[in-house]
Design an enzyme around this catalytic site. Structure first.
Site, PDB file in Angstrom:
ATOM      1  CB  SER A 197      -5.802   1.587  13.887  1.00 41.22           C
ATOM      2  OG  SER A 197      -6.650   2.604  14.386  1.00 41.22           O
ATOM      3  N   GLY A 212       0.826  -1.212   0.000  1.00 38.67           N
ATOM      4  CA  GLY A 212       0.000   0.000   0.000  1.00 38.67           C
ATOM      5  C   GLY A 212       0.853   1.252   0.000  1.00 38.67           C
ATOM      6  CB  VAL A 270      -1.917  -7.435   0.363  1.00 42.04           C
ATOM      7  CG1 VAL A 270      -0.783  -6.545  -0.102  1.00 42.04           C
ATOM      8  CG2 VAL A 270      -3.026  -6.640   1.030  1.00 42.04           C
ATOM      9  CB  SER A 291      -0.292   3.695  -4.442  1.00 38.10           C
ATOM     10  OG  SER A 291      -1.322   3.157  -3.647  1.00 38.10           O
ATOM     11  NE  ARG A 292      -4.859   5.382  -2.612  1.00 36.29           N
ATOM     12  CZ  ARG A 292      -5.793   5.148  -1.691  1.00 36.29           C
ATOM     13  NH1 ARG A 292      -6.199   6.117  -0.901  1.00 36.29           N
ATOM     14  NH2 ARG A 292      -6.325   3.951  -1.556  1.00 36.29           N
ATOM     15  CE  LYS A 297      -5.694  -1.459  10.245  1.00 36.96           C
ATOM     16  NZ  LYS A 297      -4.468  -1.676   9.473  1.00 36.96           N
ATOM     17  CB  ALA A 343     -12.560  -6.918  15.060  1.00 42.45           C
ATOM     18  CE1 TYR A 371      -8.763   0.367   9.625  1.00 45.94           C
ATOM     19  CE2 TYR A 371      -9.110   1.432  11.745  1.00 45.94           C
ATOM     20  CZ  TYR A 371      -8.329   1.231  10.627  1.00 45.94           C
ATOM     21  OH  TYR A 371      -7.115   1.865  10.487  1.00 45.94           O
TER      22      TYR A 371
HETATM   23  P1  NAP Z   1      -4.958   5.295   2.549  1.00 47.32           P
HETATM   24  O1  NAP Z   1      -4.451   6.662   2.344  1.00 47.32           O
HETATM   25  O2  NAP Z   1      -6.394   4.979   2.370  1.00 47.32           O
HETATM   26  O3  NAP Z   1      -4.072   4.299   1.664  1.00 47.32           O
HETATM   27  C1  NAP Z   1      -4.314   2.930   1.733  1.00 47.32           C
HETATM   28  C2  NAP Z   1      -3.219   2.213   0.981  1.00 47.32           C
HETATM   29  O4  NAP Z   1      -3.488   0.796   1.081  1.00 47.32           O
HETATM   30  C3  NAP Z   1      -3.187   2.591  -0.488  1.00 47.32           C
HETATM   31  O5  NAP Z   1      -1.855   2.708  -0.913  1.00 47.32           O
HETATM   32  C4  NAP Z   1      -3.866   1.397  -1.150  1.00 47.32           C
HETATM   33  O6  NAP Z   1      -3.337   1.120  -2.442  1.00 47.32           O
HETATM   34  C5  NAP Z   1      -3.474   0.258  -0.223  1.00 47.32           C
HETATM   35  N1  NAP Z   1      -4.379  -0.868  -0.347  1.00 47.32           N
HETATM   36  C6  NAP Z   1      -5.690  -0.942  -0.022  1.00 47.32           C
HETATM   37  N2  NAP Z   1      -6.177  -2.160  -0.309  1.00 47.32           N
HETATM   38  C7  NAP Z   1      -5.147  -2.870  -0.831  1.00 47.32           C
HETATM   39  C8  NAP Z   1      -4.997  -4.186  -1.309  1.00 47.32           C
HETATM   40  N3  NAP Z   1      -6.038  -5.039  -1.315  1.00 47.32           N
HETATM   41  N4  NAP Z   1      -3.786  -4.582  -1.775  1.00 47.32           N
HETATM   42  C9  NAP Z   1      -2.728  -3.740  -1.771  1.00 47.32           C
HETATM   43  N5  NAP Z   1      -2.806  -2.471  -1.324  1.00 47.32           N
HETATM   44  C10 NAP Z   1      -4.003  -2.048  -0.865  1.00 47.32           C
HETATM   45  O7  NAP Z   1      -4.623   4.785   4.040  1.00 47.32           O
HETATM   46  P2  NAP Z   1      -3.533   5.282   5.097  1.00 47.32           P
HETATM   47  O8  NAP Z   1      -4.192   6.263   5.979  1.00 47.32           O
HETATM   48  O9  NAP Z   1      -2.269   5.624   4.435  1.00 47.32           O
HETATM   49  O10 NAP Z   1      -3.391   3.938   5.947  1.00 47.32           O
HETATM   50  C11 NAP Z   1      -2.280   3.081   5.856  1.00 47.32           C
HETATM   51  C12 NAP Z   1      -2.356   2.091   7.002  1.00 47.32           C
HETATM   52  O11 NAP Z   1      -2.368   2.791   8.239  1.00 47.32           O
HETATM   53  C13 NAP Z   1      -3.619   1.246   6.988  1.00 47.32           C
HETATM   54  O12 NAP Z   1      -3.310  -0.064   7.395  1.00 47.32           O
HETATM   55  C14 NAP Z   1      -4.499   1.932   8.005  1.00 47.32           C
HETATM   56  O13 NAP Z   1      -5.452   1.068   8.573  1.00 47.32           O
HETATM   57  C15 NAP Z   1      -3.486   2.410   9.011  1.00 47.32           C
HETATM   58  N6  NAP Z   1      -3.951   3.546   9.808  1.00 47.32           N
HETATM   59  C16 NAP Z   1      -4.347   4.718   9.233  1.00 47.32           C
HETATM   60  C17 NAP Z   1      -4.813   5.753  10.057  1.00 47.32           C
HETATM   61  C18 NAP Z   1      -5.281   7.065   9.502  1.00 47.32           C
HETATM   62  O14 NAP Z   1      -5.874   7.838  10.268  1.00 47.32           O
HETATM   63  N7  NAP Z   1      -5.074   7.384   8.242  1.00 47.32           N
HETATM   64  C19 NAP Z   1      -4.858   5.578  11.436  1.00 47.32           C
HETATM   65  C20 NAP Z   1      -4.451   4.376  11.969  1.00 47.32           C
HETATM   66  C21 NAP Z   1      -3.996   3.365  11.160  1.00 47.32           C
HETATM   67  P3  NAP Z   1      -4.153   1.361  -3.824  1.00 47.32           P
HETATM   68  O15 NAP Z   1      -4.718   2.738  -3.769  1.00 47.32           O
HETATM   69  O16 NAP Z   1      -3.078   1.173  -4.846  1.00 47.32           O
HETATM   70  O17 NAP Z   1      -5.202   0.285  -3.857  1.00 47.32           O
END
Ligand code: NAP
Length: 243
Positions: A138, A8, A60, A10-11, A155, A153, A151
């Site tokens: 998280s 993940g 994944v 890409s973003r 995490k 559960a 979500y």
């Molecule tokens: P995001 O901006 O929504 O980005 C999610 C990333 O996961 C994207 O690069 C997406 O890639 C990838 N992804 C989703 N489904 C996928 C799959 N089936 N196979 C491969 N890649 C996949 O999320 P983020 O905020 O950066 O979150 C990253 C991690 O941190 C996550 O595990 C999230 O639960 C955790 N987290 C985030 C926060 C928050 O507040 N943002 C807080 C706590 C924990 P594509 O776009 O290429 O599909």
């Protein structure tokens, strides 16, 4: 040069991790699923800076795609020295509205994806008797969030997975740790209104929403030799919201 696979990438947090590792001289293997253009543009921008970054597509949660991604990495670069299991999805719904499909998708990406990537990465690490894995949980995996039961559960499962695997593979010289962020400014929180964000800031002792780069610092610390006596730990950069 050490190879770091970031799922993940890409973003959001994954992209910030890719930049951090590339800047520090690691070869970044940047996984993406639905955003190939963003992953490839990120890798191109890092390559323009003289850094090593290559994009690899795979969902994944799909064992065939994960196996193919690892085969391709192994053929070109030997194996994965550091694995960052960052790919994740979130969803806000009343518990009674969560469908079986929602549940399976949540666990498919957030937990099965981590299992599949660790399963592919570990034989190389065990053979080398070294390696490091960082899993993204998280703060909601620690405390639980209303309207995010699936979500939360998934995490919480990441935390149990991390602790158990750390015990199992520690004797093979492999560390497994977890970063459990608070609210971070990424697409994942794009549905939050200005009012929601203001409320979150107010409730957070440090008075801020996290930046992806700040989470990447915690990931980098746990992934590298900076933390070589640390395994099975959960680091929660959350501005003090969960203490
Ligand atoms: P995001 O901006 O929504 O980005 C999610 C990333 O996961 C994207 O690069 C997406 O890639 C990838 N992804 C989703 N489904 C996928 C799959 N089936 N196979 C491969 N890649 C996949 O999320 P983020 O905020 O950066 O979150 C990253 C991690 O941190 C996550 O595990 C999230 O639960 C955790 N987290 C985030 C926060 C928050 O507040 N943002 C807080 C706590 C924990 P594509 O776009 O290429 O599909």
């Amino acid at each position: 040069m050490k190879n770091v696979l970031i799922t993940g990438a890409s973003r959001g947090i994954g992209a910030a991790c890719a930049k951090k590792f590339a800047e520090k001289g690691f070869r970044v293997l940047a996984n993406y699923h639905a955003s190939p253009e963003r992953a490839k543009a990120l890798c191109a921008s890092l390559q323009n800076l003289g850094q090593e970054a290559i994009a690899f597509g795979a969902d994944v949660s799909d064992s065939c795609q994960v196996r193919q991604m690892f085969e391709s990495i192994e053929n070109r670069f030997g194996g994965v020295d550091i694995l960052i299991n960052n790919a994740g999805i979130a969803q806000q719904k009343l518990f009674t509205d969560i469908t079986e499909q929602d549940w399976d998708r949540m666990f498919g990406v957030n937990i099965k994806g981590m299992y599949l990537c660790c399963r592919q990465a570990l034989p190389y690490m065990i053979h080398k008797k070294s390696g490091s894995i960082v899993n993204l949980s998280s703060m909601w995996g620690i405390t639980g969030a209303s309207c995010e039961v699936h979500y939360s559960a998934s995490k919480a499962a990441v935390i149990g997975f991390t602790r158990a695997l750390a015990k199992e593979v520690g004797p093979s010289g492999i560390r497994v740790n977890c970063v459990a962020p608070g609210a971070v400014d990424t697409d994942m929180n794009a549905t939050l209104t200005e009012e929601d964000l203001a409320l979150l800031r107010e409730e957070t002792p440090l008075g801020a929403i996290g930046k992806p780069e700040e989470i990447a610092e915690s990931v980098f610390f746990l992934a590298t030799d900076l933390s070589r006596f640390t395994t099975g730990q959960i680091l929660s950069p959350n501005g003090g919201l969960v203490i």
